[in-house]
Write an enzyme that holds these catalytic residues in place. Structure first.
Site, PDB file in Angstrom:
ATOM      1  NE  ARG A  82      -4.075   0.688   1.913  1.00 44.40           N
ATOM      2  CZ  ARG A  82      -5.097   0.592   2.762  1.00 44.40           C
ATOM      3  NH1 ARG A  82      -4.982   1.055   3.970  1.00 44.40           N
ATOM      4  NH2 ARG A  82      -6.200  -0.004   2.395  1.00 44.40           N
TER       5      ARG A  82
ATOM      6  NE  ARG B 215      -4.529  -4.843  -5.072  1.00 42.60           N
ATOM      7  CZ  ARG B 215      -5.191  -4.314  -4.075  1.00 42.60           C
ATOM      8  NH1 ARG B 215      -4.902  -3.094  -3.658  1.00 42.60           N
ATOM      9  NH2 ARG B 215      -6.149  -4.973  -3.465  1.00 42.60           N
TER      10      ARG B 215
ATOM     11  CG  HIS C 149      -5.332   2.137  -5.844  1.00 40.74           C
ATOM     12  ND1 HIS C 149      -5.553   3.255  -5.081  1.00 40.74           N
ATOM     13  CD2 HIS C 149      -5.986   1.127  -5.215  1.00 40.74           C
ATOM     14  CE1 HIS C 149      -6.301   2.926  -4.037  1.00 40.74           C
ATOM     15  NE2 HIS C 149      -6.577   1.634  -4.103  1.00 40.74           N
TER      16      HIS C 149
ATOM     17  CG  ASP D 161     -15.112   3.951  -2.877  1.00 35.03           C
ATOM     18  OD1 ASP D 161     -14.501   4.196  -3.927  1.00 35.03           O
ATOM     19  OD2 ASP D 161     -15.148   2.808  -2.363  1.00 35.03           O
TER      20      ASP D 161
ATOM     21  CD  GLU E  80      -7.842   4.479  -7.409  1.00 41.28           C
ATOM     22  OE1 GLU E  80      -8.040   3.452  -8.083  1.00 41.28           O
ATOM     23  OE2 GLU E  80      -8.211   4.594  -6.223  1.00 41.28           O
TER      24      GLU E  80
HETATM   25  O1  LIG Z   1      -6.803  -2.174  -1.771  1.00 43.35           O
HETATM   26  P1  LIG Z   1      -6.577  -0.827  -1.176  1.00 43.35           P
HETATM   27  O2  LIG Z   1      -5.268  -0.232  -1.540  1.00 43.35           O
HETATM   28  O3  LIG Z   1      -6.842  -0.843   0.298  1.00 43.35           O
HETATM   29  O4  LIG Z   1      -7.659   0.141  -1.804  1.00 43.35           O
HETATM   30  C1  LIG Z   1      -9.019  -0.151  -1.661  1.00 43.35           C
HETATM   31  C2  LIG Z   1      -9.869   0.951  -2.228  1.00 43.35           C
HETATM   32  O5  LIG Z   1      -9.462   1.214  -3.555  1.00 43.35           O
HETATM   33  C3  LIG Z   1     -10.187   2.236  -4.198  1.00 43.35           C
HETATM   34  O6  LIG Z   1      -9.689   2.364  -5.510  1.00 43.35           O
HETATM   35  C4  LIG Z   1     -11.626   1.884  -4.261  1.00 43.35           C
HETATM   36  O7  LIG Z   1     -12.341   2.931  -4.855  1.00 43.35           O
HETATM   37  C5  LIG Z   1     -12.140   1.591  -2.861  1.00 43.35           C
HETATM   38  O8  LIG Z   1     -13.480   1.127  -2.938  1.00 43.35           O
HETATM   39  C6  LIG Z   1     -11.316   0.541  -2.186  1.00 43.35           C
HETATM   40  O9  LIG Z   1     -11.755   0.378  -0.848  1.00 43.35           O
END
Ligand SMILES: O=P(O)(O)OC[C@H]1O[C@@H](O)[C@H](O)[C@@H](O)[C@@H]1O
Length: 451
Positions: free
Chosen positions: A227, A250, A324, A372, A426
């Site tokens: 992350r 990923r 992302h 979101d 994103e």
């Molecule tokens: O998998 P990660 O990095 O925790 O990100 C999750 C989030 O990624 C975002 O792109 C989505 O819009 C969210 O719905 C989701 O909760």
């Protein structure tokens, strides 16, 4: 009037102070629901003016023009002791100024679709018109460049430069002993780090400034995606499809295919993933045969990250995708995202209802609660401005990425402890999945610039 904000020669125009009362009037007009008759993409009359920064306008209301101008004024105050001027050419807020105009010079100029909020933020954050033009010109050149095939055959202009490897690209180990490539662009003093796990860009520094967020609870043992920075959501965005959330790109380790230095000094690394990968997730993807290459390029203008996917099988497949981006910011509530005003979005927190964003003030979208969203048909250029630091991130995405997501969990249960310090914007292809016929190729990418 003393001016500490540099007005470039070719743009030198008489500076006319706009009294706060006129700015207030513009706000009143907007708030009273008077529709803006001036639309993006049309030719509008605008006034070349500047806001006097000694005006700590008591009446300038928060939101939109007032708030951002206020931010800029505070910056001016710091820089020059409460005096100076801030040029407001080419900004969305000039629509307000048109309304507020009380005489003075004016002329015709085009306002480009999707650019206004972005340019507005930029103009307000920085008054350097030359840099602004250079960015725009580069961004325009960038899309065709991003859309080209990325890895050239041996003997092509791009040279895989073993000799320069130690200078521009280092292949080594990072956190958790994971393989990592570091790229440096010396003339612009930028560096980028990319982990082979997920081909995840985890860090992009402009000078000492880190542009990407890394979670304090990120795992570096390969058990989860990292992350940080730019996880690649492919071949599935979110829960929309048969795969785990955000697909597998990923989660798996990519090959480092090449590092290279271009004649123009840009440096790059290209990562590869194909359907021969041993991961169960890859195998489980409906037997699709693919060859994916992800290219990370650092140049004077910023960071380009691009995915190219080829269908190497004899069956068509489809996918959704996002880059992302976890942008690092000082406080999500003090951050404005430009380019998303006045767009429909799908609200993932409201049963995926389509919400119509009626605010076209150009003030930028401000996240003040858990958010979101997927904006369908977002403009090619977006920007985000950290109004506390006046740090600006500009984004140009390829037309193959028509959507954009906006996400922050805003302290919800179990969310990342660092949620205040990131915002995810994103570039994405979600609404209409990409369909790839046998032998066909698809390319999607972004150029990011930071100031
Ligand atoms: O998998 P990660 O990095 O925790 O990100 C999750 C989030 O990624 C975002 O792109 C989505 O819009 C969210 O719905 C989701 O909760």
């Amino acid at each position: 009037m003393h001016s500490c904000w540099h007005m470039p020669q070719e743009r030198a125009v008489p500076v006319v102070a706009i009294p706060p009362v006129q700015i207030q009037r513009a706000h009143r007009l907007r708030r009273s629901g008077v529709r803006q008759q001036l639309r993006f993409g049309t030719v509008v009359e605008y006034s070349r003016r500047a806001v006097p920064c000694e005006t700590e306008s008591p009446g300038v209301s928060r939101g939109g023009f007032g708030e951002l101008a206020g931010t800029a004024l505070r910056r001016s105050d710091l820089a020059c002791g409460r005096r100076g001027t801030l040029p407001l050419r080419d900004t969305l807020w000039e629509r307000d100024l048109v309304r507020a105009r009380g005489g003075g010079r004016s002329e015709q100029a085009p306002v480009q679709s999707g650019m206004a909020g972005f340019v507005g933020a930029y103009a307000l954050a920085r008054s350097d018109a030359a840099a602004r033009q250079a960015w725009s010109a580069h961004a325009d050149r960038c899309v065709p460049r991003l859309s080209r095939a990325l890895v050239r055959p041996a003997g092509g202009r791009r040279r895989a430069s073993a000799a320069r490897l130690t200078m521009d690209a280092l292949v080594g180990k990072g956190n958790g002993d994971l393989g990592k490539v570091t790229l440096s662009h010396e003339t612009s003093n930028q560096t980028v780090e990319v982990y082979a796990l997920g081909a995840t860009v985890t860090s992009w520094k402009s000078g000492k400034e880190e542009n990407f967020f890394t979670s304090k609870v990120a795992s570096w043992d390969g058990s989860k995606p990292i992350r940080a920075g730019i996880p690649i959501c492919w071949p599935q965005f979110g829960p929309y499809g048969p795969l785990p959330t955000h697909g597998f790109a990923r989660n798996v380790t990519w090959k480092v295919l090449s590092t290279s230095t271009e004649a123009d000094g840009s440096v790059s690394a290209t990562f590869g993933l194909d359907s021969s990968n041993e991961s169960e997730l890859v195998k489980a993807w409906a037997g699709a045969s693919f060859d994916a290459q992800y290219s990370v390029i650092l140049s004077g203008e910023g960071l380009e990250t691009t995915l190219r996917v080829k269908n190497t099988g004899d069956k068509p497949f489809s996918f959704t995708f996002s880059l992302h981006n976890y942008f690092q910011i000082s406080d999500v509530t003090q951050t404005k995202v430009f380019g998303l005003d006045k767009l429909n979005y799908m609200d993932r927190l409201a049963n995926e209802a389509i919400v119509f964003e009626d605010d076209d003030s150009g003030a930028g979208v401000n996240v003040t609660e858990e958010t979101d969203r997927i904006y369908y048909g977002a403009p090619e250029e977006l920007a985000l401005l950290d109004t506390s630091t006046l740090r600006l991130i500009k984004m140009k995405k390829t037309p193959s990425l028509p959507d954009a997501t906006l996400w922050n969990p805003f302290g919800g249960e179990g969310c990342d402890p660092g949620w205040k310090n990131f915002i995810c914007v994103e570039p994405a292809a979600v609404k209409d999945p990409v369909k790839l016929a046998p032998g066909a190729e698809w390319v999607g990418g972004q150029l990011l610039g930071a100031e």
